[in-house]
Design a protein around this motif. Sequence first.
Motif, short mmCIF file in Angstrom:
data_model
loop_
_atom_site.label_atom_id
_atom_site.label_comp_id
_atom_site.label_asym_id
_atom_site.label_seq_id
_atom_site.Cartn_x
_atom_site.Cartn_y
_atom_site.Cartn_z
N MET A 1 101.75 27.56 11.50
CA MET A 1 101.27 26.40 12.27
C MET A 1 100.32 25.53 11.47
SD MET A 1 100.29 27.76 16.01
CE MET A 1 101.33 29.09 16.49
N THR A 2 99.63 26.13 10.50
CA THR A 2 98.62 25.36 9.76
C THR A 2 99.10 24.99 8.34
OG1 THR A 2 97.61 27.46 9.16
CG2 THR A 2 96.62 26.28 10.98
N GLU A 3 100.36 25.31 8.04
CA GLU A 3 100.92 25.05 6.71
C GLU A 3 100.79 23.56 6.33
OE1 GLU A 3 102.05 27.63 4.86
OE2 GLU A 3 102.07 26.09 3.30
N TRP A 4 101.15 22.69 7.29
CA TRP A 4 101.12 21.24 7.02
C TRP A 4 99.70 20.80 6.65
CZ3 TRP A 4 97.86 17.91 9.54
CH2 TRP A 4 97.26 18.39 10.71
N ALA A 5 98.71 21.41 7.34
CA ALA A 5 97.31 21.00 7.11
C ALA A 5 96.86 21.43 5.72
CB ALA A 5 96.42 21.59 8.20
N TRP B 1 95.73 18.84 2.87
CA TRP B 1 94.38 18.91 2.32
C TRP B 1 94.42 19.07 0.79
CZ3 TRP B 1 89.76 17.35 3.15
CH2 TRP B 1 88.70 17.89 2.42
N TYR B 2 95.28 19.95 0.30
CA TYR B 2 95.34 20.15 -1.16
C TYR B 2 95.80 18.89 -1.87
CZ TYR B 2 94.35 25.07 -0.42
OH TYR B 2 93.74 26.24 -0.06
N GLU B 3 96.74 18.18 -1.24
CA GLU B 3 97.23 16.91 -1.81
C GLU B 3 96.11 15.90 -1.98
OE1 GLU B 3 99.99 14.94 0.91
OE2 GLU B 3 101.41 16.52 0.34
N SER B 4 95.22 15.82 -0.96
CA SER B 4 94.28 14.69 -0.90
C SER B 4 92.82 15.10 -1.03
CB SER B 4 94.43 13.95 0.43
OG SER B 4 95.69 14.13 0.97
N ALA B 5 92.56 16.36 -1.39
CA ALA B 5 91.17 16.83 -1.37
C ALA B 5 90.27 16.04 -2.31
CB ALA B 5 91.12 18.32 -1.71
N GLN B 6 90.84 15.50 -3.41
CA GLN B 6 90.02 14.75 -4.37
C GLN B 6 89.50 13.45 -3.75
OE1 GLN B 6 89.12 16.20 -7.06
NE2 GLN B 6 90.51 17.88 -6.57
N PRO C 1 89.87 12.35 -0.02
CA PRO C 1 90.43 12.54 1.32
C PRO C 1 90.40 11.27 2.18
CG PRO C 1 88.39 13.80 1.02
CD PRO C 1 88.67 13.14 -0.27
N ASP C 2 91.55 10.96 2.80
CA ASP C 2 91.59 9.87 3.78
C ASP C 2 91.44 10.49 5.17
OD1 ASP C 2 93.91 11.19 4.16
OD2 ASP C 2 95.24 9.56 3.55
N THR C 3 91.60 9.68 6.21
CA THR C 3 91.34 10.22 7.56
C THR C 3 92.34 11.31 7.93
OG1 THR C 3 92.56 8.34 8.42
CG2 THR C 3 90.16 8.24 8.62
N SER C 4 93.60 11.19 7.48
CA SER C 4 94.56 12.25 7.85
C SER C 4 94.23 13.55 7.11
CB SER C 4 96.01 11.81 7.63
OG SER C 4 96.22 11.55 6.28
N ALA C 5 93.71 13.44 5.89
CA ALA C 5 93.30 14.66 5.18
C ALA C 5 92.09 15.29 5.88
CB ALA C 5 92.97 14.34 3.72
N MET C 6 91.19 14.44 6.36
CA MET C 6 90.02 14.98 7.08
C MET C 6 90.47 15.68 8.37
SD MET C 6 87.61 14.52 5.09
CE MET C 6 86.28 15.14 6.08
N ALA C 7 91.48 15.11 9.04
CA ALA C 7 92.01 15.75 10.27
C ALA C 7 92.62 17.10 9.91
CB ALA C 7 93.04 14.84 10.92
#
Length: 339
Positions: free
Chosen positions: A289-293, A297-302, A304-310
């Motif tokens: 269930m949390t795979e997408w998150a 997060w790993y994609e955008s951690a450097q 982070p935009d709002t969807s990465a923060m979500a």
Amino acid sequence: MARFDRFTEEALYGPNGFYTRGNNARPDSGDFVTSPETSNLFGGCIAVYLDRIWQAMQRPNPFVVVEAGSGRGTLCRDIFLSEPECKAALRYALVERSTHERETAFTNVVSTCFAEVDELPITALKDLPAGPLTGVVLGNELLDNLPPRVLQRTAAGWSELYVIDGRPDWQTAPQEAQNMASTLAPGAPPGTCIPLQLKAAVWVRRALNLLDRGRILLFDYGLKNTADFVDRPIGEWLRTYRQHRRAGDPYTDAGSRDITCDVAFDQLPGSPQIFLQRDWLLSQELETMTEWAREKWYESAQAPDTSAMAARVVLDEASALTDPQGLGAFLVAEWHVGD
Ligand SMILES: C[S@@+](CC[C@H](N)C(=O)[O-])C[C@H]1O[C@@H](n2cnc3c(N)ncnc32)[C@H](O)[C@@H]1O
């Protein structure tokens, strides 16, 4: 003078009781933060479980889910919003003793999940319905709110806790309570205090009698064995909370705070299987269930935009539900009925 369980019953559920007044026990007032209130992932995992049981039981219709101590209805809402496969067969009973909580929960769930539906698949009840039913009885943090009797080992036997004028008072326990305590905690040294959870045991027995076929699944904090209470001071396992903070001893200001007791799971009838909440959630596809998150997060951690923060929030919620020092250490008891 009142025996401790009777005093607590009044303090929680009497006319001015903590739960009767309802608006005190709001997560947003900070009185407690339970797993359903921590994340909708909890309801998502229970929806996965319900589908598995429904399939294993050859897809009964109706498939009845009774949720006891349903509070504000958050778990029920999240189960329906997860769109389980069994949804068309699902008949859901919210069972909640507090009228305020029950009515609020029903309104919340109906307006969120069933605004467009003519025949509602949910009901709201004050107590367990009449059986026999085929399905699942669920409960999160119900048993810890069923007031225990409290016994203390003395040199001569066991004494029992009473409350007199806002003070604790220990009196010689009735012989049958002494016998029970000696069986549950043999060899306990003088000064040891233990809970006797007769109300919780009676409640589980009623739930077992309710089902002709199905499961009971209860989540709570506590210990597998009463004997494990022996080294713990009473204030560690018998607690009060107000606005998410420990709120002193339970003997005064009845109704002003929650009174809760770690559950001694060996006192419950029917030999349930016991799991850690962390393991149980992971066995119900929490990671999937949390795979997408995780990926987001790993994609955008450097940067982070709002969807990465979500996505980060979802990962934090999953960590909170499985925290080995917190909710993850809760116990899950499962009973099989009729198979
Ligand atoms: C700690 S709250 C948990 C609420 C919800 N399950 C959650 O996890 O957020 C316990 C709830 O159980 C309810 N309760 C206590 N005894 C009950 C009983 N015998 N039958 C139904 N509800 C009960 C209380 O009124 C309270 O709302």
